[in-house]
Design a protein around this motif. Structure first.
Motif, PDB file in Angstrom:
ATOM      1  N   LEU A 350       0.828  -1.199   0.000  1.00 43.08           N
ATOM      2  CA  LEU A 350       0.000   0.000   0.000  1.00 43.08           C
ATOM      3  C   LEU A 350       0.867   1.257   0.000  1.00 43.08           C
ATOM      4  O   LEU A 350       0.517   2.260  -0.642  1.00 43.08           O
ATOM      5  CB  LEU A 350      -0.929   0.000   1.220  1.00 43.08           C
ATOM      6  N   ARG A 351       1.984   1.227   0.705  1.00 39.54           N
ATOM      7  CA  ARG A 351       2.878   2.388   0.713  1.00 39.54           C
ATOM      8  C   ARG A 351       3.517   2.593  -0.656  1.00 39.54           C
ATOM      9  O   ARG A 351       3.669   3.725  -1.115  1.00 39.54           O
ATOM     10  CB  ARG A 351       3.961   2.190   1.775  1.00 39.54           C
ATOM     11  N   LEU A 352       3.901   1.480  -1.318  1.00 37.87           N
ATOM     12  CA  LEU A 352       4.512   1.607  -2.642  1.00 37.87           C
ATOM     13  C   LEU A 352       3.529   2.168  -3.659  1.00 37.87           C
ATOM     14  O   LEU A 352       3.908   2.935  -4.558  1.00 37.87           O
ATOM     15  CB  LEU A 352       5.027   0.242  -3.109  1.00 37.87           C
ATOM     16  N   LEU A 353       2.263   1.786  -3.535  1.00 40.71           N
ATOM     17  CA  LEU A 353       1.240   2.266  -4.470  1.00 40.71           C
ATOM     18  C   LEU A 353       0.681   3.627  -4.068  1.00 40.71           C
ATOM     19  O   LEU A 353      -0.080   4.223  -4.841  1.00 40.71           O
ATOM     20  CB  LEU A 353       0.096   1.252  -4.557  1.00 40.71           C
ATOM     21  N   GLY A 354       1.019   4.099  -2.881  1.00 43.00           N
ATOM     22  CA  GLY A 354       0.495   5.390  -2.435  1.00 43.00           C
ATOM     23  C   GLY A 354      -0.984   5.379  -2.149  1.00 43.00           C
ATOM     24  O   GLY A 354      -1.681   6.365  -2.403  1.00 43.00           O
TER      25      GLY A 354
END
Length: 496
Positions: A350-354
């Protein structure tokens, strides 16, 4: 030259070291507590147990009795193939499997215990079926024959554990037997409607002769299996030891995620996957769930085979049918929610995809909702075709049931691990840990949004458009409230 060491002194030495730290009489106290618990529960529920296993008169036809027997045999063989059945405890697997001891004597206790368990389960299944379908005077040889068939299925599972070709054949045969029993049960419910009868059964002496002949065959097969027991490969024994160890850890620690993790890991390690891009028109996380859905074809087939379960439960109280419909929708929606569990434990994707937690949960809700809707639609269609539902647009009820089932499946996946830090409850029967109780209700508690459906099925009245609109509005409002109340546009963490 390898010298074979007698196994009994080794086991006695290990047992003495294991019990040296225990308080004297602890084992007897545990046995006393278990016997007292069984006696108390039996005294409280003996009338209900008698209705399940031993009704006053036969109330089941020959065709449904045959189908239930096939279902029991198929699922029993599947369970034995999944467990082992020849296994060892972890200490024995680590230290004694490669030691210079007799492998046959090392594996024989597990085979003996598995035979007792298989015979007991098969005898219980036979007792329930024979009590409902056969004259009670014939129950003795029928139950004995059922127990022997259970041991025979165990012997098949032992050979399948040793020989890879037999494993493929046994797994396919178990699936075909279970599917055949389910199809016969559906056929009897929709078309035949076989009624119970006390005539046409073989005489008791003939059944006793058949049971004796079956005992001789099973005895010869057992002798042959015991003779070749030492030829079971080490990797199959270790795999069975890991399975049984995980099951015992789950029971001791009250942590069901151990078993689900093991099943998921074993499923994906046995598959050869190719890199595939998700559909560009779908959101990122929804596309990932779609790819997982395509790779779980066996699970979809089992869900398809389970759609007649509410239909088959129409003879039970109406609330049982409604509850099965809601639980089935939740289980169908849980096909792809393993990704939700992963995101809740480690939100790195989720952090990588923002993505925020609200965006992620919204994208994860689509595929479970569609699966729950499709399962509910098929189940309601079968019930309406069979005439077990009153008039009304029951198939349209699958839309709010899809929303409710998908929401419950996602909430179940976000539950995480069992919280053993919660305060226990003191009851007259002892201390009850609240952590497993909270974990058990996380997910099914969202099915409270389907109470209007449960009431409609329980009352047996025609479904009105007002009730349908109320159920749809309740499901949508509940899903919206869950999405807003448990997520935050500024937060990434998906942990419930």
């Amino acid at each position: 030259m390898t010298v074979i060491v007698p196994l009994r002194p080794v086991r006695r030495w290990i047992h003495q070291r294991q019990v040296s730290h225990r308080e004297r009489g602890a084992t007897l106290g545990n046995l006393y507590f278990a016997a007292l618990l069984i006696a108390v529960v039996g005294a409280m529920t003996h009338k209900q147990i008698a209705k399940i296993f031993w009704p006053p008169a036969p109330d089941l036809g020959a065709l449904p009795a045959l189908s239930l027997s096939l279902l029991g045999a198929g699922f029993l063989l599947m369970i034995m193939r999944a467990v082992g059945p020849v296994t060892l405890g972890r200490p024995a697997a680590y230290f004694l499997l490669t030691a210079p001891v007799s492998r046959r004597r090392l594996l024989l206790p597990s085979l003996r215990l598995a035979a007792l368990a298989a015979a007991a389960v098969a005898a219980l299944i036979t007792t329930a079926i024979a009590g409902h379908a056969a004259p009670h005077r014939l129950a003795g040889p029928l139950i004995a024959g059922g127990a022997l068939i259970g041991i025979g299925l165990l012997l098949v599972a032992v050979v399948a554990q040793r020989v890879k070709l037999w494993a493929t054949v046994a797994d396919g045969a178990a699936t075909l037997i279970a599917v055949g029993g389910l199809l016969l049960l559906i056929l009897d419910n929709l078309v035949v409607g076989d009624r119970p009868t006390v005539d046409g059964w073989p005489a008791r002496p003939l059944l006793v002769t058949l049971a004796g002949s079956l005992a001789v065959v099973v005895g010869l097969g057992t002798a042959l299996i015991v003779r070749n027991l030492a030829r079971t490969p080490d990797d199959r024994i270790l795999e069975a030891a890991k399975t049984t160890g995980t099951i015992f850890d789950t029971a001791f620690g009250m942590e069901p995620s151990f078993v689900t993790d093991m099943v998921a890991r074993r499923y994906w390690t046995r598959r050869r996957l190719k890199s595939t891009r998700p559909p560009a028109r779908l959101p990122a996380l929804t596309g990932q769930d779609y790819l997982m859905l395509r790779r779980r074809a066996p699970r979809l087939l089992w869900l398809l085979a389970a759609t007649p379960i509410p239909l088959l439960l129409t003879a039970a109280p109406p609330w049982v049918t409604g509850l099965a419909l809601l639980l089935g929708a939740m289980i169908a929606g849980g096909t792809t929610t393993r990704t939700v569990n992963t995101d809740a434990g480690n939100p790195v994707l989720l952090r990588l995809l923002g993505l925020s937690s609200r965006q992620a949960l919204l994208q994860r809700l689509w595929i479970p909702g569609v699966l729950a809707f499709a399962w509910s639609l098929l189940a309601l269609t079968l019930m309406q075709l069979a005439g077990d539902l009153p008039a009304g647009p029951w198939t349209l009820l699958s839309i709010p049931l899809g929303v409710t089932g998908g929401l419950a499946a996602v909430r179940r996946a976000r539950a995480g691990f069992v919280r053993n830090d919660l305060l226990p409850l003191d009851t007259p029967m002892g201390t009850v840990s609240t952590g497993p109780l909270v974990y058990a209700f996380a997910g099914p508690d969202a099915l409270i949004l389907g109470i209007p459906t449960l009431i409609a099925i329980g009352q047996g009245t025609p479904l009105t458009w007002t009730l349908l609109l109320f159920q749809t509005a309740l499901a949508l409002i509940g899903a919206r409230a869950y999405l807003v109340g448990t997520t935050d546009p500024e937060r990434v963490d998906l942990q419930a």
